[in-house]
Design an enzyme around this catalytic site. Structure first.
Site, PDB file in Angstrom:
ATOM      1  N   GLU A  10       0.925  -1.137  -0.085  1.00 42.90           N
ATOM      2  CA  GLU A  10       0.109  -0.039  -0.057  1.00 42.90           C
ATOM      3  C   GLU A  10       0.764   1.372   0.025  1.00 42.90           C
ATOM      4  O   GLU A  10       0.477   2.331  -0.595  1.00 42.90           O
ATOM      5  CB  GLU A  10      -1.098   0.151   1.186  1.00 42.90           C
ATOM      6  CG  GLU A  10      -1.924   1.004   1.430  1.00 42.90           C
ATOM      7  CD  GLU A  10      -2.875   1.311   2.429  1.00 42.90           C
ATOM      8  OE1 GLU A  10      -3.326  -0.041   2.884  1.00 42.90           O
ATOM      9  OE2 GLU A  10      -3.550   2.365   2.712  1.00 42.90           O
TER      10      GLU A  10
ATOM     11  N   ARG B  56      -6.936   3.212  13.406  1.00 43.98           N
ATOM     12  CA  ARG B  56      -7.790   2.027  13.465  1.00 43.98           C
ATOM     13  C   ARG B  56      -7.754   1.078  14.698  1.00 43.98           C
ATOM     14  O   ARG B  56      -8.415   0.529  15.013  1.00 43.98           O
ATOM     15  CB  ARG B  56      -7.688   1.250  12.180  1.00 43.98           C
ATOM     16  CG  ARG B  56      -8.575   0.660  11.708  1.00 43.98           C
ATOM     17  CD  ARG B  56      -8.574  -0.225  10.280  1.00 43.98           C
ATOM     18  NE  ARG B  56      -9.129   0.442   9.309  1.00 43.98           N
ATOM     19  CZ  ARG B  56     -10.528   0.299   8.740  1.00 43.98           C
ATOM     20  NH1 ARG B  56     -11.288  -0.201   9.687  1.00 43.98           N
ATOM     21  NH2 ARG B  56     -10.731   0.980   7.685  1.00 43.98           N
TER      22      ARG B  56
ATOM     23  N   GLU C 263     -10.560  -7.920   4.806  1.00 39.61           N
ATOM     24  CA  GLU C 263      -9.823  -8.143   5.894  1.00 39.61           C
ATOM     25  C   GLU C 263     -10.543  -8.734   7.116  1.00 39.61           C
ATOM     26  O   GLU C 263     -10.017  -9.357   7.928  1.00 39.61           O
ATOM     27  CB  GLU C 263      -9.346  -6.655   6.295  1.00 39.61           C
ATOM     28  CG  GLU C 263      -8.425  -5.999   5.312  1.00 39.61           C
ATOM     29  CD  GLU C 263      -8.222  -4.564   5.760  1.00 39.61           C
ATOM     30  OE1 GLU C 263      -9.412  -3.638   5.248  1.00 39.61           O
ATOM     31  OE2 GLU C 263      -7.121  -3.806   6.235  1.00 39.61           O
TER      32      GLU C 263
HETATM   33  N1  MTE Z   1      -6.243 -11.648  -0.607  1.00 39.61           N
HETATM   34  C1  MTE Z   1      -5.154 -12.020  -1.409  1.00 39.61           C
HETATM   35  N2  MTE Z   1      -5.133 -13.305  -1.997  1.00 39.61           N
HETATM   36  N3  MTE Z   1      -3.984 -11.227  -1.526  1.00 39.61           N
HETATM   37  C2  MTE Z   1      -3.914 -10.096  -0.885  1.00 39.61           C
HETATM   38  O1  MTE Z   1      -2.915  -9.417  -1.190  1.00 39.61           O
HETATM   39  N4  MTE Z   1      -4.997  -8.481   0.553  1.00 39.61           N
HETATM   40  C3  MTE Z   1      -6.035  -8.154   1.720  1.00 39.61           C
HETATM   41  C4  MTE Z   1      -7.382  -8.733   1.336  1.00 39.61           C
HETATM   42  N5  MTE Z   1      -7.055  -9.983   0.673  1.00 39.61           N
HETATM   43  C5  MTE Z   1      -4.960  -9.706  -0.170  1.00 39.61           C
HETATM   44  C6  MTE Z   1      -6.029 -10.457  -0.257  1.00 39.61           C
HETATM   45  C7  MTE Z   1      -5.912  -6.774   2.112  1.00 39.61           C
HETATM   46  S1  MTE Z   1      -5.011  -6.353   3.262  1.00 39.61           S
HETATM   47  C8  MTE Z   1      -6.954  -6.078   1.798  1.00 39.61           C
HETATM   48  S2  MTE Z   1      -7.231  -4.517   2.359  1.00 39.61           S
HETATM   49  C9  MTE Z   1      -7.912  -6.641   0.692  1.00 39.61           C
HETATM   50  O2  MTE Z   1      -7.688  -7.922   0.534  1.00 39.61           O
HETATM   51  C10 MTE Z   1      -7.811  -5.524  -0.557  1.00 39.61           C
HETATM   52  O3  MTE Z   1      -8.831  -6.044  -1.748  1.00 39.61           O
HETATM   53  P1  MTE Z   1     -10.311  -5.631  -1.641  1.00 39.61           P
HETATM   54  O4  MTE Z   1     -10.609  -4.225  -1.213  1.00 39.61           O
HETATM   55  O5  MTE Z   1     -10.496  -5.883  -2.926  1.00 39.61           O
HETATM   56  O6  MTE Z   1     -10.738  -6.603  -0.799  1.00 39.61           O
HETATM   57  N1  HPA Z   2      -7.319   1.001   5.811  1.00 35.72           N
HETATM   58  C1  HPA Z   2      -6.348   0.761   4.797  1.00 35.72           C
HETATM   59  N2  HPA Z   2      -5.683   2.130   4.610  1.00 35.72           N
HETATM   60  C2  HPA Z   2      -5.854   3.130   4.821  1.00 35.72           C
HETATM   61  C3  HPA Z   2      -6.561   3.351   5.605  1.00 35.72           C
HETATM   62  C4  HPA Z   2      -7.432   2.365   6.123  1.00 35.72           C
HETATM   63  O1  HPA Z   2      -8.546   2.556   6.917  1.00 35.72           O
HETATM   64  N3  HPA Z   2      -6.703   4.675   5.677  1.00 35.72           N
HETATM   65  C5  HPA Z   2      -5.655   5.073   5.077  1.00 35.72           C
HETATM   66  N4  HPA Z   2      -5.325   4.367   4.648  1.00 35.72           N
HETATM   67 MO1  MOS Z   3      -5.009  -3.674   3.363  1.00 35.91          MO
HETATM   68  S1  MOS Z   3      -4.102  -3.752   4.943  1.00 35.91           S
HETATM   69  O1  MOS Z   3      -5.965  -2.351   3.938  1.00 35.91           O
HETATM   70  O2  MOS Z   3      -4.006  -3.389   2.304  1.00 35.91           O
END
Ligand code: MTE
Ligand code: HPA
Ligand code: MOS
Length: 751
Positions: free
Chosen positions: A226, A304, A707
């Site tokens: 990120e 958070r 998450e």
């Molecule tokens: N799943 C896989 N296979 N690989 C990833 O890197 N990242 C996680 C989750 N699931 C991740 C994952 C994290 S930290 C987040 S924030 C969300 O996927 C991001 O994707 P989304 O917003 O589309 O759910």
């Molecule tokens: N989640 C993930 N990434 C972020 C957030 C959050 O709440 N706020 C700023 N970056």
């Molecule tokens: Mo997920 S820790 O918000 O990339």
């Protein structure tokens, strides 16, 4: 049903950064980094490295044409160290050579002299010395100071959770190539293409429109890309910009583990007050976040922690203080849950300890304090469509906890050296970036004249299946077959000013944008179809399964014919839409507001079998009732739930980061850092979809899934603690995670 990328992945056909076809003249970078944790650079000599075979240049702070600054939230992080060194792994220079090995070999010939200063590694020590990234953060509700007199039980304690290495399969990397007009096109393994674009522009001192960032997919991100993909993209771009040739920079596994930050370790103090029936009246907690050497995303992650410090319980009186502590390890960063799990581990520890003092089951305290409709969170938001009790009760009905405990007691009474334990863990997770302005996204949808469709959004595919979800959303909205749709790479020239794909909001934000863009196209197509039937009122036209309906009756006109007619009438078949989450706000001065679009709820029960001779354990089962909203992609949602749970169990059990007294990470390889493998997956995983939970704030009434399930893993700690107590009833649990087999064994036999 499968994720449509999986066939290509298995065949090795998917492109990650290192698979992009070789371009003639490509050079390779290797990062030279600090071997000391804290100090000053007294001398740096690149001459021998520059004379090494194949070396083209060595770049450092003085070669940066723009600003030597990559800090996102706070401008406190250099791309290359200036004179000050803040952690082992702090980048100092980059060697650029014709091959990776030449660059790597030459880096060993760089001569440097340092003045060493003592490192700070403990966040409590950092806080004591006032080494804080930001001023302390405080969330308050009710009046906690006046409530202790009303409590029958007051329990104080400490709970610590360890960090976690992301261990995405694809390490950090990027490939940069110079473009006309002195710009750079960059393929970056990032969750945040716009942040990469903005930071490169800043480092090179050129406008953002000269930088194009393209992301096909990531081999995993988990939050680790990120913010922390940016540095490597900047370095590769700097070299490509200077040398006018493509430059690839990919970290090898060990460097990736050494140079990049991880989940934040936390150390916390708490005080909890309860009535004799287990009602929580007051809770006070102080969280010492080990931020590492620079801010990175730590302030947002700390927030958070505070947002989730009461987990899924209503606690009327609360004071939670968060301290982001600067230490001399790599800057820690986002990791699935984003500080939430660290806050939740502390309240769960407090409840567990209180229950044992009171002589009751922690699940009793959990149950009677669950959030109900209209309850207020410490940050002022009130719950709505609150499913905390529903999930808990449904799980208890499907798998009566009492019965499970009885079976476990029966087993334990017959076995001396093998013990079982179980723990219930309810969760609640707020959906939205807590940084309100990030809750926006856009989509660009093209329909081509052959009826095939191409969608671009701000969402980055990292294995979580967001592309498959975008495809399904577009297909449903346009009433066409998914096979017509291709999801494009994420590209800053096609979709601008994007937020990172993070906060589990990828599908929500981009899905809504796709719906809006497709509806614009539907509107245009309806008008053209109405003209075909000499009808003035376009609302009499509808689409279903690729067919055009007129006044609810099917016609012979198909989607692809209508597309051709639309083109011939010179009507645009391209639409763009922007979506932002409505009605969310948060005041960072009062720490009150409505930061989340909605919450996700669920409850799990985890069972473990512990071998008390060896300290090793196996998770027998995880049973969950989870609130998916109305799922529109069951397989992906299940995969996310299962993966998240296993990753959460890893954090609580086998994954342990260790630094020596000089600040050197000792666990910088897979031989010393153990992540859960296929054998560590619970033998039985039963994940039930909570029924009747439509969500007006998610696309197709779904809820975010990325998450929240991670946090069921917290139950693993307490299940293990129970198994340990079954072996040694007077055992004092110390609430320090992870509970590795080594730690379990030492604890069981510690006199
Ligand atoms: N799943 C896989 N296979 N690989 C990833 O890197 N990242 C996680 C989750 N699931 C991740 C994952 C994290 S930290 C987040 S924030 C969300 O996927 C991001 O994707 P989304 O917003 O589309 O759910
Ligand atoms: N989640 C993930 N990434 C972020 C957030 C959050 O709440 N706020 C700023 N970056
Ligand atoms: Mo997920 S820790 O918000 O990339």
């Amino acid at each position: 049903m499968k994720n449509y990328d999986s066939i290509r992945h298995v065949r090795g056909e998917s492109h990650f950064i290192d698979d992009i076809p070789y371009l003639d003249g490509t050079l390779y970078g290797y990062v030279y980094y600090s071997p000391i944790a804290h100090g000053k650079i007294l001398q740096l000599d690149f001459s021998e490295a520059l004379n090494s075979p194949g070396v083209k240049t060595v770049l450092s702070a003085k070669d940066i044409p723009g600003q030597n600054q990559i800090g996102g939230i706070i401008q406190d992080e250099n791309l290359f160290a200036d004179e000050h060194i803040h952690f082992i792994g702090h980048p100092i220079a980059m060697v650029v050579a014709d091959t990776y090995l030449h660059a790597h070999d030459a880096s060993k010939k760089i001569k440097s002299v340092f003045e060493k200063l003592p490192p700070i590694l403990d966040p409590r020590v950092a806080a004591f010395k006032n080494e804080l990234i930001i001023p302390p953060r405080k969330f308050e509700l009710g009046n906690v100071d006046s409530v202790w007199n009303d409590c029958d039980y007051i329990i104080e304690g400490r709970a610590d959770s360890g960090g976690q290495e992301h261990l995405y399969l694809e390490t950090q990397g990027s490939l940069a190539m110079p473009t006309e007009y002195g710009g750079v096109k960059i393929f970056s393994a990032t969750q945040a293409p716009t942040a990469v674009q903005r930071t490169i522009a800043n480092v090179l001192g050129i406008p953002m429109h000269k930088i194009e960032v393209d992301v096909q997919r990531l081999g995993g991100g988990f939050g680790g890309k990120e913010d922390q993909a940016t540095a490597w993209a900047c370095m590769a771009s700097l070299a490509a910009f200077k040398l006018k040739t493509p430059v690839k920079l990919i970290l090898n596994r060990q460097d990736d583990i050494r140079l990049t930050g991880k989940r934040h370790p936390y150390s916390s103090d708490y005080k909890i007050g309860l009535t004799k029936d287990g009602k929580i009246l007051g809770y006070e907690a102080t969280f010492y976040q080990n931020a590492g050497a620079a801010a990175d995303l730590s302030p947002a992650i700390l927030d958070r922690t505070l947002f989730h410090c009461t987990n899924t319980y209503f606690i009327p009186n609360l004071r939670a203080i968060g301290l982001s502590c600067r230490t001399n390890i790599a800057p820690n960063t986002a990791f699935r849950g984003f500080g939430g799990p660290q806050g939740m581990f502390v309240i769960e520890s407090a409840i567990y300890k209180a229950a044992h003092v009171m002589g009751i089951d922690p699940a009793e305290i959990q149950k009677i304090n669950l959030l109900k409709e209209g309850d207020e969170f410490p940050f002022g938001q009130k719950t709505f469509n609150c499913n905390a009790v529903k999930c808990y009760d449904e799980l208890n009905e499907r798998y009566p906890f009492e019965k499970i405990y009885q079976e476990i007691d029966g087993f334990n009474s017959k076995n001396n050296l093998v013990k079982k334990g179980a723990a219930v863990i309810p969760i609640c997770f707020g959906i939205s970036f807590t940084t309100t302005f990030l809750n926006q996204a856009s989509a660009l949808v093209h329909i081509y004249t052959d009826g095939s469709v191409n969608i671009s959004t701000a969402a980055v595919e990292m294995g979580q299946g967001v592309n498959a979800k975008m495809k399904r959303i577009a297909a449903r909205t346009l009433s066409i077959d998914e096979s017509r749709i291709k999801v494009e790479s994420t590209n800053t020239s096609r979709v601008s000013n994007t937020s990172p794909t993070a906060a589990s909001k990828g599908t929500d934000l981009n899905g809504f944008a796709v719906i809006d863009a497709c509806n614009i196209l539907n509107e245009r197509l309806r008008k053209v179809a109405a003209q075909e039937f000499n009808e003035e009122d376009a609302s009499k036209i509808s689409f279903k399964n690729e067919k055009v309906f007129y006044e609810g009756e099917p016609t012979t006109l198909t989607f692809s014919e209508l597309v051709k007619k639309t083109y011939m009438k010179r009507v645009s078949l391209t639409a763009q839409a922007h979506h932002s989450t409505p009605e969310i706000h948060f005041d960072t001065k009062t720490n009150k507001g409505n930061p989340f679009a909605y919450h996700v709820y669920g409850t799990a029960i985890i069972q473990v079998t512990l071998d008390c001779l060896r300290g090793i354990y196996e998770f027998d089962s995880v049973k969950v009732v989870h609130d998916f909203g109305e799922t529109f992609h069951e397989v992906i949602d299940l995969g996310q739930a299962e993966g998240g749970i296993v990753q959460g169990i890893g954090w609580m059990t086998c994954e342990e980061l260790k630094w020596d007294r000089d600040g050197k990470l000792l666990t910088d390889a897979l031989s010393t850092y153990k992540i859960p493998d296929i054998h560590a997956v619970p033998k039985e995983m039963k994940i039930h979809f909570l029924e009747n939970s439509p969500n007006d704030f998610g696309p197709l009434r779904s809820k975010a899934i990325g998450e929240p399930p991670f946090m069921y893993g917290i139950g693993a700690y307490f299940a293990l603690a129970n198994a340990m107590k079954a072996f040694k009833p007077n055992l004092e649990i110390d609430f320090v995670a992870p509970l590795t087999p080594e730690k379990v064994l030492l604890t069981l036999y510690n006199k």
